[in-house]
Design a protein around this motif. Structure first.
Motif, PDB file in Angstrom:
ATOM      1  N   UNK A  66       0.839  -1.203   0.000  1.00  0.00           N
ATOM      2  CA  UNK A  66       0.000   0.000   0.000  1.00  0.00           C
ATOM      3  C   UNK A  66       0.871   1.248   0.000  1.00  0.00           C
ATOM      4  N   UNK A  67       1.911   1.252   0.833  1.00  0.00           N
ATOM      5  CA  UNK A  67       2.806   2.419   0.903  1.00  0.00           C
ATOM      6  C   UNK A  67       3.536   2.618  -0.418  1.00  0.00           C
ATOM      7  N   UNK A  68       3.927   1.492  -1.056  1.00  0.00           N
ATOM      8  CA  UNK A  68       4.698   1.591  -2.305  1.00  0.00           C
ATOM      9  C   UNK A  68       3.837   2.072  -3.464  1.00  0.00           C
ATOM     10  N   UNK A  76      -6.376  -2.466  -4.749  1.00  0.00           N
ATOM     11  CA  UNK A  76      -7.141  -2.605  -3.514  1.00  0.00           C
ATOM     12  C   UNK A  76      -8.514  -3.210  -3.800  1.00  0.00           C
ATOM     13  N   UNK A  77      -9.184  -2.688  -4.834  1.00  0.00           N
ATOM     14  CA  UNK A  77     -10.528  -3.182  -5.135  1.00  0.00           C
ATOM     15  C   UNK A  77     -10.455  -4.627  -5.634  1.00  0.00           C
ATOM     16  N   UNK A  78      -9.338  -4.955  -6.343  1.00  0.00           N
ATOM     17  CA  UNK A  78      -9.169  -6.318  -6.829  1.00  0.00           C
ATOM     18  C   UNK A  78      -8.987  -7.275  -5.653  1.00  0.00           C
ATOM     19  N   UNK A  79      -8.136  -6.874  -4.701  1.00  0.00           N
ATOM     20  CA  UNK A  79      -7.903  -7.708  -3.514  1.00  0.00           C
ATOM     21  C   UNK A  79      -9.209  -7.885  -2.747  1.00  0.00           C
ATOM     22  N   UNK A  80      -9.992  -6.813  -2.671  1.00  0.00           N
ATOM     23  CA  UNK A  80     -11.276  -6.851  -1.963  1.00  0.00           C
ATOM     24  C   UNK A  80     -12.223  -7.849  -2.638  1.00  0.00           C
ATOM     25  N   UNK A  81     -12.241  -7.785  -3.981  1.00  0.00           N
ATOM     26  CA  UNK A  81     -13.119  -8.674  -4.749  1.00  0.00           C
ATOM     27  C   UNK A  81     -12.703 -10.133  -4.539  1.00  0.00           C
ATOM     28  N   UNK A  82     -11.380 -10.384  -4.600  1.00  0.00           N
ATOM     29  CA  UNK A  82     -10.867 -11.736  -4.408  1.00  0.00           C
ATOM     30  C   UNK A  82     -11.221 -12.233  -3.002  1.00  0.00           C
TER      31      UNK A  82
END
Length: 709
Positions: free
Chosen positions: A121-123, A135-141
């Motif tokens: 996230x920081x990078x 972020x939204x992809x990780x959330x969806x997964x």
């Protein structure tokens, strides 16, 4: 796998921090080879402060070790042998470390995942579009994986209920047989003397009444259990269908769309591993529930009790068959599309894959896939389920292929390596339509059975549209048809309808994507370049980009009608520019040395304000695939007056004789590349080195370009 993919791209201090998370307690190799499995588990659902949660942690530890052992078993070859030993060692190491304290494993992995997510996230900076998208992809997964966990728990719950039902039913049957035995005993009393009968009958009647009362109560309880189980299965199937819709109608369709855009030069569509793992989980859960429903049906047949359960089970059976049918038919896909511009008598390849083939053991009896070329009309009829058996629009050689199971990757696919289109049967064309606007498709079809021939599936899938050509000269027009179709096809369309006109900004996006891909450059078309193209397309003189934002371009304007005063279309001119740049001008385009998209008048206006000897490179307006040099110099016929000169355009033919850089070097009157860069500073690294000495007494001649005074 999203977090691990991003974590591997960390650099500098962030990378060191990430690497320091691993060691003897949890090797980085385990994180790498089980990344997808690790990220799909619900580590946060375990409360580390609650000792009661230890059994959940133990189950995760056992699953982790099992996954490692499975991964080790699938390794082959020399490198695979070493990895097999290594992964087996790690499995034993983790078991001995955490077997007595499985909650510590959960604590360790939670810390690793939390730290990795923070570093990523920081990078990427969550505010950036890429960060937000990740972020939204990780959330969806995460949502998909949570739904799978819910389905697993529901399936486990119904499995427990089914066992309980079976146990109760077996006990009921024993008691029923006891009731029959008492009945037989009562019947046999008739043969005894009255005194004996009176002595034994009351006890037997009392026992009979007790057992029958119990049987009545228990029959109602069993019926309730059956109905409760059916309701739970209904809930599971509802969630299954919802999860399947998300995976097939959202994720898989998006992958297919990315595949389509990749044909226009968009980013690669990405692998199918995550999609396959989801589809396999679906297949496994569906199959488990199907077996449970069949066992429930068997129990009902074994002990029929009047009521609505028969109808409910029939409904459940029909629903689960429908769900598995949708899964199997939707996951028969084309992993590698055939070329969309297809030349007859030329070898081509394609790959089809069944994402659930391994899990449903389809590979035990490998199915054969057949490829056929069909017309747009035949594709329409096929999708309407009209009878089109044996219809084809041509003959493909080597069009049969057996699906192979690849143990290491767990994929079931058919690789058509040597297909060739022997002949094509064209339909009657409409109006102004040319042969390069006619669309075909390759139909891949197969048939196979699942679960000891219980279910037989006929599967079909259509390739992206292909345009058939017989000569290389048709290639650019065929590419235009494919480009327009890939860009503007709507999901779920009737084959192969596309809009006849699109907004200019939409088309700009498409041709910019294509240009960057063809020229293999990060330098795409600038706003100024796109304004130039709009002026050419719409015969306009406006320099304001806003004037074109709401304008539309029709297919006819794009590649059917010639540009005013020319004998070529807008696309043919643009395609010529791409081909020339790709073959001969790529380094100069990347260096920013070619302005290119500038007309004759603009070039004159730009150069007249510069010193003599200033030149620029622009694409020819009058010739397909031509580039010209414009420079400012004195007018020899009028002292003190200056003018802009234009060289006759160079084409591919010229650059096969002598390169652009050498031609610029030859012309001594060219001094500065617009606006003010000395020409040698820009082009000298591309000059051909001077010739060496004579060889065997021969001096090699040299070609140089001159411009007559």
């Amino acid at each position: 796998m999203a977090v691990w993919i991003q974590a591997q791209q960390l650099q500098g201090d962030a990378l060191h921090q990430m690497q320091s998370l691993y060691g003897q307690h949890f090797p980085i190799e385990v994180r790498h080879y089980l990344s997808q499995w690790i990220e799909s588990q619900l580590w946060d659902a375990i409360d580390l402060e609650n000792p009661q949660e230890e059994f959940k942690a133990k189950r995760l530890l056992d699953s982790l070790i099992q996954e490692l052992q499975n991964k080790a078993e699938h390794q082959v070859g020399e490198d695979g042998f070493l990895l097999k030993i290594k992964l087996g060692h790690y499995a034993n190491q983790l078991k001995s470390t955490y077997d007595r304290c499985p909650l510590e494993l959960v604590r360790c992995i939670k810390h690793i995942l939390y730290t990795e997510q923070r570093l990523v996230r920081e990078a990427t900076n969550s505010n950036s579009p890429v960060g937000g998208m990740m972020d939204s992809m990780s959330q969806k997964y995460q949502q998909i994986n949570q739904a799978f966990e819910e389905l697993r728990l529901l399936t486990q719950d119904t499995e427990n209920d089914l066992r309980k039902l079976q146990h109760n039913q077996e006990y009921f049957i024993i008691q029923y047989q006891e009731s029959m035995r008492i009945q037989a005993q009562l019947a046999s009393l008739a043969t005894l003397p009255p005194a004996d009968r009176q002595l034994r009958e009351p006890a037997l009647l009392s026992k009979k009444n007790t057992v029958e009362a119990w049987l009545t109560r228990e029959a109602n309880t069993l019926q309730k259990y059956r109905l409760d189980l059916a309701e739970k299965h209904q809930k599971t199937l509802q969630l299954l269908r919802k999860q399947q819709t998300i995976i097939l109608d959202d994720e898989l369709i998006q992958w297919k769309r990315r595949q389509q855009l990749a044909g226009n030069g968009g980013p690669p569509e990405g692998g199918l591993d995550i999609l396959q793992s989801w589809c396999e989980k679906l297949a496994e859960t569906i199959w488990q529930n199907r077996q449970q429903i069949r066992r429930a049906e068997h129990l009902r047949q074994q002990l029929p009790i009047p009521g609505p359960i028969e109808e409910l089970l029939n409904e459940l059976n029909s629903t689960i068959t429908d769900i598995i049918s949708t899964l199997v038919t939707s996951t028969f896909i084309i992993e590698k599309q055939p070329p969309q511009v297809l030349k007859t008598q030329t070898k081509f390849a394609a790959t089809v894959r069944l994402l659930v083939g391994g899990k449903l053991n389809v590979h035990m009896n490998p199915p054969q896939v057949k490829a056929t070329i069909i017309s747009e009309q035949q594709a329409k009829a096929l999708l309407k389920n009209e009878n089109t058996r044996n219809d084809s629009s041509g003959e493909i050689l080597n069009n049969n292929c057996v699906m192979e199971y690849h143990q290491t990757t767990g994929t079931l696919s058919a690789h058509f390596r040597n297909m060739s289109l022997k002949r094509i049967k064209r339909s009657d064309r409409r109006g102004a339509e040319s042969v390069t606007e006619e669309k075909f498709t390759i139909l891949f079809e197969s048939q196979f059975s699942v679960g000891s021939n219980e279910l037989v599936f006929q599967v079909k899938t259509l390739s992206l549209p292909v345009v058939v050509i017989v000569h290389g000269s048709q290639d650019n027009n065929a590419t235009a048809t494919v480009l327009w179709d890939n860009a503007f096809a709507e999901p779920g369309r009737v084959p192969f309808l596309v809009p006849d006109k699109v907004l200019w900004p939409q088309l700009c996006e498409v041709i910019n994507m294509k240009y960057k891909a063809e020229v293999q450059s990060n330098r795409g078309l600038s706003e100024e370049n796109l304004v130039f193209l709009a002026q050419k397309a719409f015969s306009s003189s406006s320099n304001n980009p806003d004037d074109y934002r709401s304008m539309t371009m029709t297919w006819s304007q794009f590649n059917r009608e010639s540009l005013p005063g020319r004998n070529f279309t807008f696309w043919q001119w643009f395609d010529g520019v791409m081909e020339l740049t790709k073959k001969h001008l790529k380094p100069h385009w990347n260096d920013g040395a070619i302005l290119g998209f500038v007309n004759k008048q603009q070039a004159q206006d730009m150069l007249m304000s510069k010193p003599n000897g200033t030149f620029l490179l622009r694409f020819s307006d009058s010739e397909i695939g031509g580039i010209t040099i414009a420079w400012v110099a004195e007018n020899p016929n009028k002292a003190g007056e200056r003018m802009v000169w234009n060289l006759m355009p160079y084409t591919t033919k010229d650059f096969t004789i002598r390169s652009l850089a050498d031609r610029i070097s030859d012309l001594n009157h060219l001094l500065f590349l617009y606006p003010d860069r000395p020409k040698d500073e820009v082009f000298s690294k591309y000059y051909t080195p001077p010739l060496s000495k004579a060889v065997d007494g021969y001096v090699k001649p040299q070609i140089k370009q001159v411009v007559p005074e």
